[in-house]
Design an enzyme around this catalytic site. Sequence first.
Site, PDB file in Angstrom:
ATOM      1  N   TYR A  23       0.810  -1.272   0.130  1.00 26.94           N
ATOM      2  CA  TYR A  23       0.065  -0.068   0.012  1.00 26.94           C
ATOM      3  C   TYR A  23       0.843   1.327  -0.024  1.00 26.94           C
ATOM      4  O   TYR A  23       0.380   2.249  -0.393  1.00 26.94           O
ATOM      5  CB  TYR A  23      -1.057   0.233   1.192  1.00 26.94           C
ATOM      6  CG  TYR A  23      -2.213  -1.012   1.155  1.00 26.94           C
ATOM      7  CD1 TYR A  23      -2.200  -1.858   0.075  1.00 26.94           C
ATOM      8  CD2 TYR A  23      -2.953  -1.063   2.220  1.00 26.94           C
ATOM      9  CE1 TYR A  23      -3.184  -3.076   0.001  1.00 26.94           C
ATOM     10  CE2 TYR A  23      -4.033  -2.232   2.334  1.00 26.94           C
ATOM     11  CZ  TYR A  23      -4.075  -3.089   1.247  1.00 26.94           C
ATOM     12  OH  TYR A  23      -4.905  -4.119   1.092  1.00 26.94           O
ATOM     13  N   LYS A  64       3.261 -15.503   2.191  1.00 30.13           N
ATOM     14  CA  LYS A  64       3.056 -16.054   1.040  1.00 30.13           C
ATOM     15  C   LYS A  64       4.541 -16.461   0.652  1.00 30.13           C
ATOM     16  O   LYS A  64       5.105 -16.026  -0.547  1.00 30.13           O
ATOM     17  CB  LYS A  64       2.237 -15.235  -0.223  1.00 30.13           C
ATOM     18  CG  LYS A  64       1.845 -15.917  -1.548  1.00 30.13           C
ATOM     19  CD  LYS A  64       0.940 -16.937  -1.236  1.00 30.13           C
ATOM     20  CE  LYS A  64       0.780 -17.528  -2.685  1.00 30.13           C
ATOM     21  NZ  LYS A  64      -0.174 -18.716  -2.480  1.00 30.13           N
ATOM     22  N   ASP A 106      -3.401 -18.229   1.120  1.00 28.03           N
ATOM     23  CA  ASP A 106      -4.771 -18.788   0.880  1.00 28.03           C
ATOM     24  C   ASP A 106      -4.973 -19.798   1.894  1.00 28.03           C
ATOM     25  O   ASP A 106      -6.346 -19.861   1.962  1.00 28.03           O
ATOM     26  CB  ASP A 106      -4.349 -19.418  -0.557  1.00 28.03           C
ATOM     27  CG  ASP A 106      -2.802 -20.100  -0.614  1.00 28.03           C
ATOM     28  OD1 ASP A 106      -2.022 -19.846   0.316  1.00 28.03           O
ATOM     29  OD2 ASP A 106      -2.717 -20.435  -1.614  1.00 28.03           O
ATOM     30  N   ASP A 154      -5.787  -6.556   5.602  1.00 24.78           N
ATOM     31  CA  ASP A 154      -6.833  -5.889   5.285  1.00 24.78           C
ATOM     32  C   ASP A 154      -8.082  -6.911   4.947  1.00 24.78           C
ATOM     33  O   ASP A 154      -8.978  -6.760   5.372  1.00 24.78           O
ATOM     34  CB  ASP A 154      -6.375  -5.048   4.019  1.00 24.78           C
ATOM     35  CG  ASP A 154      -7.342  -3.875   3.600  1.00 24.78           C
ATOM     36  OD1 ASP A 154      -8.239  -3.983   4.411  1.00 24.78           O
ATOM     37  OD2 ASP A 154      -7.261  -3.336   2.580  1.00 24.78           O
ATOM     38  N   ASP A 204     -11.253  -8.675   7.562  1.00 26.06           N
ATOM     39  CA  ASP A 204     -12.657  -8.284   7.191  1.00 26.06           C
ATOM     40  C   ASP A 204     -13.521  -9.842   7.238  1.00 26.06           C
ATOM     41  O   ASP A 204     -14.704  -9.716   7.702  1.00 26.06           O
ATOM     42  CB  ASP A 204     -12.722  -7.833   5.813  1.00 26.06           C
ATOM     43  CG  ASP A 204     -13.064  -6.254   5.908  1.00 26.06           C
ATOM     44  OD1 ASP A 204     -12.606  -5.687   7.054  1.00 26.06           O
ATOM     45  OD2 ASP A 204     -13.471  -5.562   4.895  1.00 26.06           O
TER      46      ASP A 204
END
Length: 359
Positions: free
Chosen positions: A140, A190, A222, A246, A250
């Site tokens: 980001y 990852k 994943d 992020d 959620d």
Amino acid sequence: MKKIAFFPGDGIGPEISSCARQVLECVMDLGGPAVEIQEGLVGGAALDAEGEPLPAASLDLALAADAVLLGAVGGPKWDGLPPEKRPEQGLLRLRKALDLYANLRPAQIFPQLVDASPLRPELVREVDILVVRELTGDIYFGEPRGREEVDGKRRAYNTMVYDEDEIRRIARVAFRAAQGRRGKLCSVDKANVLECTRLWREVVTETAQEFPDVQLEHLYVDNAAMQLIRYPAQFDVLLTGNMFGDILSDEASQLTGSIGMLPSASLGEGRAMYEPIHGSAPDIAGQDKANPLATILSVAMMLRHSLAAEAWALRVEKAVTAVLDQGLRTADIAPPGTPVIGTAAMGNAVVAALRGGSA
Ligand code: NAD
């Protein structure tokens, strides 16, 4: 005396944060930590009054405070403004100015609300997860970033980057949090594909040596996304970078089924901000319909993390449990066709439970 900067914000912000303020004042009244609460403007409210989403006076207030308590910002009234003038900019600037690098989002299911989850009750009954998300780095913010045209073709790029200090400081926050909970930490990366997250795994593993009492495991993002649905109760603390966090925070919040119940803390060195995870809910603003419990639970997080008052944090959380036990529900957490109460009544009920009486 510790200083609290209090920013009610927009939409349902003033309604829910006035309940949270009442709870904080009640804690003080009952002999809890004494704080000085100073109110300021942020978001649309600040735009209307001063033409800026984060006026200098509000920034100064936040910088001088030990902690910030925020309702929510934004609303359709300001949606047409240019990006730098939007209410949400006030919040982003505040987070940046305070260098809040650690976002803590508990996703805990209250047994009384198990039926509100989209997952089967037997899957969510034991869910009590703390997501610790890095907030100031990663793809980001990484440079270079941009968009260009090469040989008549549009291309765009971002850079995922962390240095070892950034990883170590957020890892320590997560390990310490795990020490105060069930002693389990799952770090998400990852590492099979991305160098940046391979370094993440390396540094988290090194940091684990400082916390021999915490059991560390690593999951690829994943797999973590899948495990959160398959068997969410396996997780205690989930440690993530900015982007993976992020998305996963959620996902984790939805396990509990009720956005109006979930608090959050964003921590920096000696600074912190506490707010519900939801937005300003313009669709129900000013109607005494909003659930104030996420903001009240954010006060509990403030007591725990900024005011060194764990016992009072637990008392506030217990008061919330008590009102749920009494069967009190705002509309968002009430099964269809059952009685509901309003925002102010819910706030009063928590205060009554804190005082040891009933609502
Ligand atoms: P939202 O979280 O405000 O609302 C989503 C849905 O959840 C709505 O139906 C709303 O009524 C409901 N809801 C939210 N909080 C609730 C509560 N406490 N009790 C009962 N119901 C609740 O998200 P949105 O509709 O996407 O955004 C509305 C505005 O809020 C936008 O301007 C957005 O930019 C802003 N926003 C602000 C923040 C923040 O201040 N941290 C976060 C997200 C969105």
